[in-house]
Design an enzyme around this catalytic site. Structure first.
Site, PDB file in Angstrom:
ATOM      1  N   GLU A 184      81.277 -43.488 -45.236  1.00 56.66           N
ATOM      2  CA  GLU A 184      82.412 -43.106 -44.390  1.00 56.66           C
ATOM      3  C   GLU A 184      82.098 -43.620 -42.999  1.00 56.66           C
ATOM      4  O   GLU A 184      81.075 -43.248 -42.396  1.00 56.66           O
ATOM      5  CB  GLU A 184      82.608 -41.591 -44.371  1.00 56.66           C
ATOM      6  CG  GLU A 184      83.789 -41.215 -43.472  1.00 56.66           C
ATOM      7  CD  GLU A 184      84.192 -39.752 -43.546  1.00 56.66           C
ATOM      8  OE1 GLU A 184      83.969 -39.114 -44.604  1.00 56.66           O
ATOM      9  OE2 GLU A 184      84.732 -39.251 -42.549  1.00 56.66           O
ATOM     10  N   HIS A 244      86.963 -39.181 -38.349  1.00 62.32           N
ATOM     11  CA  HIS A 244      86.527 -38.553 -37.104  1.00 62.32           C
ATOM     12  C   HIS A 244      87.401 -38.965 -35.919  1.00 62.32           C
ATOM     13  O   HIS A 244      87.451 -40.141 -35.564  1.00 62.32           O
ATOM     14  CB  HIS A 244      85.061 -38.824 -36.759  1.00 62.32           C
ATOM     15  CG  HIS A 244      84.483 -37.681 -35.970  1.00 62.32           C
ATOM     16  ND1 HIS A 244      84.689 -37.535 -34.628  1.00 62.32           N
ATOM     17  CD2 HIS A 244      83.780 -36.593 -36.364  1.00 62.32           C
ATOM     18  CE1 HIS A 244      84.109 -36.417 -34.222  1.00 62.32           C
ATOM     19  NE2 HIS A 244      83.550 -35.825 -35.256  1.00 62.32           N
ATOM     20  N   HIS A 279      83.507 -28.893 -44.318  1.00 62.66           N
ATOM     21  CA  HIS A 279      82.118 -29.069 -43.894  1.00 62.66           C
ATOM     22  C   HIS A 279      81.442 -27.711 -43.894  1.00 62.66           C
ATOM     23  O   HIS A 279      81.777 -26.849 -43.076  1.00 62.66           O
ATOM     24  CB  HIS A 279      82.111 -29.689 -42.484  1.00 62.66           C
ATOM     25  CG  HIS A 279      80.750 -30.019 -41.965  1.00 62.66           C
ATOM     26  ND1 HIS A 279      80.558 -30.700 -40.787  1.00 62.66           N
ATOM     27  CD2 HIS A 279      79.513 -29.787 -42.460  1.00 62.66           C
ATOM     28  CE1 HIS A 279      79.267 -30.858 -40.580  1.00 62.66           C
ATOM     29  NE2 HIS A 279      78.607 -30.304 -41.576  1.00 62.66           N
ATOM     30  N   GLU A 311      81.505 -32.029 -46.940  1.00 62.06           N
ATOM     31  CA  GLU A 311      80.636 -32.639 -45.923  1.00 62.06           C
ATOM     32  C   GLU A 311      79.434 -31.733 -45.749  1.00 62.06           C
ATOM     33  O   GLU A 311      79.585 -30.510 -45.655  1.00 62.06           O
ATOM     34  CB  GLU A 311      81.367 -32.734 -44.580  1.00 62.06           C
ATOM     35  CG  GLU A 311      82.487 -33.723 -44.565  1.00 62.06           C
ATOM     36  CD  GLU A 311      83.245 -33.665 -43.244  1.00 62.06           C
ATOM     37  OE1 GLU A 311      82.854 -32.921 -42.328  1.00 62.06           O
ATOM     38  OE2 GLU A 311      84.250 -34.372 -43.153  1.00 62.06           O
ATOM     39  N   ASN A 341      90.926 -32.372 -43.724  1.00 59.01           N
ATOM     40  CA  ASN A 341      89.792 -31.494 -43.432  1.00 59.01           C
ATOM     41  C   ASN A 341      90.345 -30.184 -42.841  1.00 59.01           C
ATOM     42  O   ASN A 341      90.995 -30.203 -41.786  1.00 59.01           O
ATOM     43  CB  ASN A 341      88.865 -32.202 -42.434  1.00 59.01           C
ATOM     44  CG  ASN A 341      87.675 -31.343 -42.044  1.00 59.01           C
ATOM     45  OD1 ASN A 341      87.835 -30.163 -41.774  1.00 59.01           O
ATOM     46  ND2 ASN A 341      86.498 -31.938 -41.989  1.00 59.01           N
ATOM     47  N   ARG A 349      78.751 -26.042 -42.703  1.00 55.79           N
ATOM     48  CA  ARG A 349      77.689 -26.240 -41.718  1.00 55.79           C
ATOM     49  C   ARG A 349      76.579 -25.222 -41.920  1.00 55.79           C
ATOM     50  O   ARG A 349      76.822 -24.102 -42.392  1.00 55.79           O
ATOM     51  CB  ARG A 349      78.245 -26.106 -40.300  1.00 55.79           C
ATOM     52  CG  ARG A 349      79.228 -27.190 -39.911  1.00 55.79           C
ATOM     53  CD  ARG A 349      79.606 -27.033 -38.451  1.00 55.79           C
ATOM     54  NE  ARG A 349      78.469 -27.292 -37.603  1.00 55.79           N
ATOM     55  CZ  ARG A 349      78.259 -28.446 -36.953  1.00 55.79           C
ATOM     56  NH1 ARG A 349      79.134 -29.433 -37.039  1.00 55.79           N
ATOM     57  NH2 ARG A 349      77.183 -28.613 -36.215  1.00 55.79           N
TER      58      ARG A 349
HETATM   59  N1  PXP Z   1      84.621 -37.062 -41.375  1.00 56.55           N
HETATM   60  C1  PXP Z   1      83.436 -36.466 -41.091  1.00 56.55           C
HETATM   61  C2  PXP Z   1      82.216 -36.977 -41.783  1.00 56.55           C
HETATM   62  C3  PXP Z   1      83.357 -35.383 -40.198  1.00 56.55           C
HETATM   63  O1  PXP Z   1      82.165 -34.814 -39.937  1.00 56.55           O
HETATM   64  C4  PXP Z   1      84.546 -34.899 -39.622  1.00 56.55           C
HETATM   65  C5  PXP Z   1      84.499 -33.699 -38.730  1.00 56.55           C
HETATM   66  O2  PXP Z   1      84.131 -32.588 -39.500  1.00 56.55           O
HETATM   67  C6  PXP Z   1      85.755 -35.528 -39.961  1.00 56.55           C
HETATM   68  C7  PXP Z   1      85.763 -36.622 -40.816  1.00 56.55           C
HETATM   69  C8  PXP Z   1      87.066 -35.059 -39.428  1.00 56.55           C
HETATM   70  O3  PXP Z   1      87.107 -35.289 -38.064  1.00 56.55           O
HETATM   71  P1  PXP Z   1      88.334 -34.752 -37.230  1.00 56.55           P
HETATM   72  O4  PXP Z   1      88.339 -33.258 -37.357  1.00 56.55           O
HETATM   73  O5  PXP Z   1      88.035 -35.227 -35.844  1.00 56.55           O
HETATM   74  O6  PXP Z   1      89.580 -35.369 -37.810  1.00 56.55           O
END
Ligand code: PXP
Length: 241
Positions: free
Chosen positions: A154, A194, A46, A73, A10, A48
């Site tokens: 997920e 996450h 993502h 996302e 990400n 947003r």
């Molecule tokens: N998965 C999802 C659905 C998320 O919303 C996020 C954060 O954008 C992540 C994974 C990645 O999380 P992190 O940045 O804490 O690794």
């Protein structure tokens, strides 16, 4: 078994650095390429509603770049769903979104929003996009995700990753393992993400049936010291070991 787990990186926080100063750098496509060279299997971003990091132009540029599968996302809102249908990423992960949050704070309440989610899943899947729902390791949410046609979930790993004490981490990890078994039994692809970093990844790899991990903040933070390609390579080798 763990060597087959895919790693989506990400890169939201590469865009966070850019947006902090509204500079043209760091370049998002160059970041995606570094992830690819470090062994990433996909790129996650993502988009947003508040566009605090990733911008519309970024997602379309990443799609055009096309050297790795793209996982978008997104919140289940009309504006973002239309963008997803135009963009046609390989995958979409639907997440809850609140404007003031620092990051996605919890899983989707699939039962509360089942009609709207079912409609969105159907529309996206008709466009050949794999749809995943970001859920806490909760039996009712996972069963409902399956009932409304999702093919993938997920699992939100934040409660395990952020646990203040080892016994809490263990109990959260047990919930994730149980949830993964349940989801797999329902025929769902099991992804997770996450809060995953270079220390807590070991526990994450105990979760059965993992298909893909989505990791962002931890890798981008490590990249400050070793560069993005090497940070991805290090995570890749931990996942494979
Ligand atoms: N998965 C999802 C659905 C998320 O919303 C996020 C954060 O954008 C992540 C994974 C990645 O999380 P992190 O940045 O804490 O690794």
């Amino acid at each position: 078994m763990s060597s087959k787990i895919r790693l989506n990186v990400n890169i939201d926080h590469v865009a966070t650095l850019r947006e902090l100063r509204k500079t043209p750098y760091p370049d998002i496509l160059a970041a995606a390429e570094e992830c690819r060279l470090g062994g990433a299997d996909g790129i996650t971003v993502h988009l947003r509603e508040d566009r605090r990091h990733i911008q519309d132009a970024d997602v379309f540029a990443l799609r055009k770049w096309g050297r790795l599968p793209l996982n978008l996302e997104m919140a289940d809102t009309p504006e973002i769903v239309e963008i997803a249908l135009q963009l046609r990423p390989d995958e979409v992960c639907i997440v809850p979104e609140r404007r003031q949050e620092l990051t996605t704070e919890g899983g989707l309440d699939v039962t509360a929003h089942r009609e709207s989610l079912a409609r969105t899943i159907a529309r996206l899947q008709r466009a050949s996009i794999l749809v995943s729902l970001f859920v806490d390791p909760d039996e009712v949410q996972i069963r409902t995700a399956s009932d409304i046609g999702a093919r993938c979930i997920e699992l939100h790993t934040g409660a395990y990753c952020d646990a203040a004490r080892p016994e809490i981490a263990q109990s959260e990890l047990d919930k994730l393992k149980h949830a993964a078994r349940l989801a797999h039994g329902l025929g769902l692809q099991v992804n997770a993400g996450h809060g995953i970093n270079y220390d807590n990844i070991r526990g994450i790899l105990e979760i059965p049936y993992l298909h893909t991990l989505n990791i962002g903040h931890g890798i981008v933070c490590r990249a400050v010291f070793v560069g993005l390609r090497e940070a991805v390579r290090e995570m890749r080798s931990l996942i494979a070991s």
